[in-house]
Design a protein around this motif. Structure first.
Motif, PDB file in Angstrom:
ATOM      1  N   GLN A   1      23.785  -2.096 -10.611  1.00  0.00           N
ATOM      2  CA  GLN A   1      24.189  -2.749  -9.366  1.00  0.00           C
ATOM      3  C   GLN A   1      23.377  -2.076  -8.265  1.00  0.00           C
ATOM      4  O   GLN A   1      23.407  -0.854  -8.143  1.00  0.00           O
ATOM      5  CB  GLN A   1      25.687  -2.573  -9.096  1.00  0.00           C
ATOM      6  N   VAL A   2      22.663  -2.859  -7.456  1.00  0.00           N
ATOM      7  CA  VAL A   2      21.680  -2.264  -6.545  1.00  0.00           C
ATOM      8  C   VAL A   2      21.727  -2.897  -5.164  1.00  0.00           C
ATOM      9  O   VAL A   2      22.106  -4.060  -5.005  1.00  0.00           O
ATOM     10  CB  VAL A   2      20.255  -2.401  -7.145  1.00  0.00           C
ATOM     11  N   LYS A   3      21.356  -2.112  -4.164  1.00  0.00           N
ATOM     12  CA  LYS A   3      21.070  -2.643  -2.822  1.00  0.00           C
ATOM     13  C   LYS A   3      19.885  -1.870  -2.264  1.00  0.00           C
ATOM     14  O   LYS A   3      19.881  -0.641  -2.257  1.00  0.00           O
ATOM     15  CB  LYS A   3      22.270  -2.504  -1.873  1.00  0.00           C
ATOM     16  N   ASN A   4      18.881  -2.611  -1.807  1.00  0.00           N
ATOM     17  CA  ASN A   4      17.662  -2.021  -1.288  1.00  0.00           C
ATOM     18  C   ASN A   4      17.480  -2.338   0.191  1.00  0.00           C
ATOM     19  O   ASN A   4      18.117  -3.244   0.737  1.00  0.00           O
ATOM     20  CB  ASN A   4      16.451  -2.553  -2.063  1.00  0.00           C
ATOM     21  N   GLY A   5      16.599  -1.582   0.829  1.00  0.00           N
ATOM     22  CA  GLY A   5      16.294  -1.842   2.225  1.00  0.00           C
ATOM     23  C   GLY A   5      14.873  -1.454   2.552  1.00  0.00           C
ATOM     24  O   GLY A   5      14.326  -0.509   1.977  1.00  0.00           O
ATOM     25  N   TRP A   6      14.248  -2.184   3.463  1.00  0.00           N
ATOM     26  CA  TRP A   6      12.890  -1.866   3.892  1.00  0.00           C
ATOM     27  C   TRP A   6      12.749  -2.258   5.358  1.00  0.00           C
ATOM     28  O   TRP A   6      13.302  -3.245   5.819  1.00  0.00           O
ATOM     29  CB  TRP A   6      11.859  -2.603   3.038  1.00  0.00           C
ATOM     30  N   LEU A   7      12.016  -1.439   6.103  1.00  0.00           N
ATOM     31  CA  LEU A   7      11.879  -1.673   7.537  1.00  0.00           C
ATOM     32  C   LEU A   7      10.608  -0.998   8.037  1.00  0.00           C
ATOM     33  O   LEU A   7      10.459   0.218   7.926  1.00  0.00           O
ATOM     34  CB  LEU A   7      13.090  -1.088   8.284  1.00  0.00           C
ATOM     35  N   PRO A   8       9.662  -1.769   8.578  1.00  0.00           N
ATOM     36  CA  PRO A   8       8.453  -1.166   9.137  1.00  0.00           C
ATOM     37  C   PRO A   8       8.642  -0.816  10.609  1.00  0.00           C
ATOM     38  O   PRO A   8       9.333  -1.524  11.336  1.00  0.00           O
ATOM     39  CB  PRO A   8       7.417  -2.281   8.974  1.00  0.00           C
ATOM     40  N   ASP A   9       8.047   0.286  11.034  1.00  0.00           N
ATOM     41  CA  ASP A   9       7.991   0.590  12.455  1.00  0.00           C
ATOM     42  C   ASP A   9       6.680   1.307  12.743  1.00  0.00           C
ATOM     43  O   ASP A   9       5.788   1.374  11.885  1.00  0.00           O
ATOM     44  CB  ASP A   9       9.220   1.374  12.923  1.00  0.00           C
ATOM     45  N   ALA A  10       6.556   1.854  13.920  1.00  0.00           N
ATOM     46  CA  ALA A  10       5.295   2.479  14.320  1.00  0.00           C
ATOM     47  C   ALA A  10       4.929   3.677  13.455  1.00  0.00           C
ATOM     48  O   ALA A  10       3.763   4.090  13.411  1.00  0.00           O
ATOM     49  CB  ALA A  10       5.366   2.894  15.782  1.00  0.00           C
ATOM     50  N   ASN A  11       5.915   4.248  12.779  1.00  0.00           N
ATOM     51  CA  ASN A  11       5.675   5.432  11.946  1.00  0.00           C
ATOM     52  C   ASN A  11       5.361   5.097  10.499  1.00  0.00           C
ATOM     53  O   ASN A  11       5.069   5.987   9.705  1.00  0.00           O
ATOM     54  CB  ASN A  11       6.894   6.350  11.990  1.00  0.00           C
ATOM     55  N   GLY A  12       5.450   3.835  10.133  1.00  0.00           N
ATOM     56  CA  GLY A  12       5.247   3.464   8.741  1.00  0.00           C
ATOM     57  C   GLY A  12       6.419   2.648   8.223  1.00  0.00           C
ATOM     58  O   GLY A  12       7.105   1.958   8.972  1.00  0.00           O
ATOM     59  N   TRP A  13       6.680   2.760   6.930  1.00  0.00           N
ATOM     60  CA  TRP A  13       7.737   1.989   6.281  1.00  0.00           C
ATOM     61  C   TRP A  13       8.911   2.885   5.911  1.00  0.00           C
ATOM     62  O   TRP A  13       8.736   3.948   5.322  1.00  0.00           O
ATOM     63  CB  TRP A  13       7.213   1.321   5.017  1.00  0.00           C
ATOM     64  N   HIS A  14      10.117   2.400   6.229  1.00  0.00           N
ATOM     65  CA  HIS A  14      11.353   3.013   5.748  1.00  0.00           C
ATOM     66  C   HIS A  14      11.774   2.222   4.512  1.00  0.00           C
ATOM     67  O   HIS A  14      12.037   1.015   4.598  1.00  0.00           O
ATOM     68  CB  HIS A  14      12.446   2.936   6.811  1.00  0.00           C
ATOM     69  N   ILE A  15      11.841   2.878   3.363  1.00  0.00           N
ATOM     70  CA  ILE A  15      12.178   2.222   2.108  1.00  0.00           C
ATOM     71  C   ILE A  15      13.347   2.981   1.473  1.00  0.00           C
ATOM     72  O   ILE A  15      13.245   4.190   1.225  1.00  0.00           O
ATOM     73  CB  ILE A  15      10.993   2.202   1.116  1.00  0.00           C
ATOM     74  N   ASN A  16      14.449   2.281   1.199  1.00  0.00           N
ATOM     75  CA  ASN A  16      15.648   2.909   0.648  1.00  0.00           C
ATOM     76  C   ASN A  16      16.172   2.100  -0.532  1.00  0.00           C
ATOM     77  O   ASN A  16      16.034   0.876  -0.569  1.00  0.00           O
ATOM     78  CB  ASN A  16      16.755   2.987   1.705  1.00  0.00           C
ATOM     79  N   SER A  17      16.812   2.789  -1.471  1.00  0.00           N
ATOM     80  CA  SER A  17      17.401   2.109  -2.626  1.00  0.00           C
ATOM     81  C   SER A  17      18.609   2.890  -3.122  1.00  0.00           C
ATOM     82  O   SER A  17      18.537   4.110  -3.286  1.00  0.00           O
ATOM     83  CB  SER A  17      16.358   1.979  -3.753  1.00  0.00           C
ATOM     84  N   ILE A  18      19.726   2.176  -3.316  1.00  0.00           N
ATOM     85  CA  ILE A  18      20.929   2.796  -3.870  1.00  0.00           C
ATOM     86  C   ILE A  18      21.413   1.955  -5.042  1.00  0.00           C
ATOM     87  O   ILE A  18      21.250   0.738  -5.053  1.00  0.00           O
ATOM     88  CB  ILE A  18      22.053   2.928  -2.820  1.00  0.00           C
ATOM     89  N   GLY A  19      22.003   2.613  -6.049  1.00  0.00           N
ATOM     90  CA  GLY A  19      22.462   1.846  -7.193  1.00  0.00           C
ATOM     91  C   GLY A  19      23.439   2.593  -8.071  1.00  0.00           C
ATOM     92  O   GLY A  19      23.503   3.824  -8.053  1.00  0.00           O
TER      93      GLY A  19
END
Length: 328
Positions: free
Chosen positions: A251-269
Motif C-alpha cells: 500500500q503506497v502513497k508518493n509525492g513529487w514537487l519541483p521548486d527552485a532547489n530541485g525536486w522533492h520526492i517522497n514515498s511511504i508504504g
C-alpha cells in the motif's frame, strides 16, 4: 513518467509559489539522526510498538548503527543499517528514512526529524483526518467524499486533495495530528497543503496507525484507506514498492514537487502478506536543480530494494540461533 508529469500540473503551479518564497525550501538539517534517535524512539511506548514475534519483546533491545531491535535480531538490524547507508551513498541531496518491521521488532531511522516539503504524501494524512472526523461525528463518508478520496489517493489528484483539505479545515487536520502524536508535522499554510513539513519519524507514526489496532483509527477506517493505497494507478506504483516480492501486498502513497532547489520526492508504504508486516518511508530533496524527478525516484528505489531484500531474507529475519531449512 510522462503520464505522471501531466497529472502533476497543479503541483507545478504550486511549485511556482515555492520558487518565489523561501518557505518552500526543505528544512533539511537534521535535529537528530542515526542510532541515538532510533534508540530514543524505540524505548518510547508511544513511538514504537512491541514486536509481534513470541518472546522477542522480553529480550534486551540492542542498537546496530541506524537500527534498534530485540537482541535476537541483531544481525538483521546491522544489515538494514548498512544497506540503508549503502543505498544513499553517493546520492546528492538530503534524505530521511524510517523502517519498521512488526514481525521482528526492528526499527531503523536516518535523519528522522529532518523536515521536508510533503508534496502529495500529505494526501494520506488528509485521508486519515477525514476518516477520523467521520468516526467522531458517527457519520459515513458521502458519495462525493468517496469519489474525491479515490481520486486523491489512487491518482494523486490535486483538485480532490484541495477540496477535502478545505472541507476538513485546519482545526480538524491539526486535531488528527495531535491524536496521532505527529508533533513534528507542520501543516502548510494558506491552502498550500503540498508545503506541509513532514519528517520520516512522523510518517512512520502514520503508517503504524494505518496498519495496527489503535484508538485513533478504527478497523473500518484503516481498511478503507489501505485499500485505496493498494490500488493506485500504474504511474503511481513506484518508490518504496521497488523490490517488493510478488507474494507481498503493498500500500503506497508518493509525492513529487519541483521548486527552485530541485525536486522533492517522497514515498511511504506498508507491506503485508505471507507472514510479513513492515513499513517504510523515504523522503528526499535533490541538492542540484539540474537533478530531475527520476534522480529522486532512483534514490528512493535504490534504498527500497535493499530494505525489501533484507526484510524478505528468511535466513536474515530468523532469530539468532535458528536454522532455516529450504523447502523441498
Amino acid at each position: 513518467m510522462g503520464m505522471r508529469a501531466l497529472l502533476a500540473g497543479s503541483a507545478v503551479l504550486m511549485a511556482g509559489v515555492v520558487a518565489c518564497s523561501s518557505a518552500g525550501a526543505a528544512t533539511a538539517s537534521p535535529h537528530a539522526s542515526g542510532a541515538s534517535r532510533a534508540a530514543k524512539v524505540a524505548t518510547s511506548a508511544a513511538a514504537t510498538p512491541k514486536a509481534s514475534t513470541a518472546g522477542s519483546a522480553t529480550l534486551a533491545t540492542v542498537t546496530e548503527g541506524l537500527c534498534t531491535a530485540p537482541a535476537a535480531r541483531r544481525a538483521l538490524a546491522a544489515q538494514l543499517s548498512a544497506d540503508i547507508q549503502k543505498g544513499l551513498r553517493g546520492r546528492g541531496g538530503v534524505h530521511a528514512v524510517s523502517v519498521y518491521d512488526r514481525v521482528t521488532g526492528v526499527y531503523c531511522l536516518y535523519n528522522g526529524s529532518a523536515h521536508f516539503d510533503s508534496a502529495s504524501i500529505i494526501k494520506a494524512i488528509i485521508m486519515a483526518a477525514l476518516l477520523r472526523w467521520h468516526q467522531e461525528t458517527n457519520t459515513p463518508l458521502s458519495s462525493w467524499e468517496k469519489s474525491e478520496a479515490t481520486l486523491m489517493i489512487t491518482q494523486s489528484d490535486n483538485d480532490a486533495a484541495t477540496d477535502l483539505w478545505d472541507e476538513l479545515g485546519m482545526d480538524n487536520l491539526q486535531h488528527f495530528l495531535n491524536l496521532a502524536g505527529m508533533g513534528e508535522t507542520e501543516l502548510g499554510q494558506d491552502g498550500l497543503w503540498g508545503l506541509t513539513q513532514v519528517t520520516s519519524h512522523d510518517e512512520m507514526l502514520l503508517l503504524r496507525l494505518l496498519t495496527g489496532s489503535n484508538s485513533v483509527l478504527d478497523a473500518s477506517s484503516r481498511a478503507y484507506e489501505l485499500n485505496l493505497m493498494a490500488h493506485v494507478v500504474g504511474w503511481e506504483a513506484w518508490g518504496v514498492t521497488a523490490g517488493t516480492p510478488s507474494d507481498v501486498t503493498w500500500q503506497v502513497k508518493n509525492g513529487w514537487l519541483p521548486d527552485a532547489n530541485g525536486w522533492h520526492i517522497n514515498s511511504i508504504g506498508a507491506f503485508t502478506g505471507h507472514g510479513k508486516n513492515y513499513m517504510m518511508a523515504v523522503l528526499s530533496v535533490n541538492a542540484d536543480a539540474n537533478d530531475d524527478e527520476q534522480y529522486g525516484i532512483d534514490t528512493i528505489e535504490d534504498v527500497a530494494r535493499l530494505v525489501q531484500h533484507d526484510l524478505n531474507d528468511a535466513a536474515l529475519t530468523a532469530p539468532s540461533g535458528t536454522s532455516v531449512t529450504a523447502g523441498g
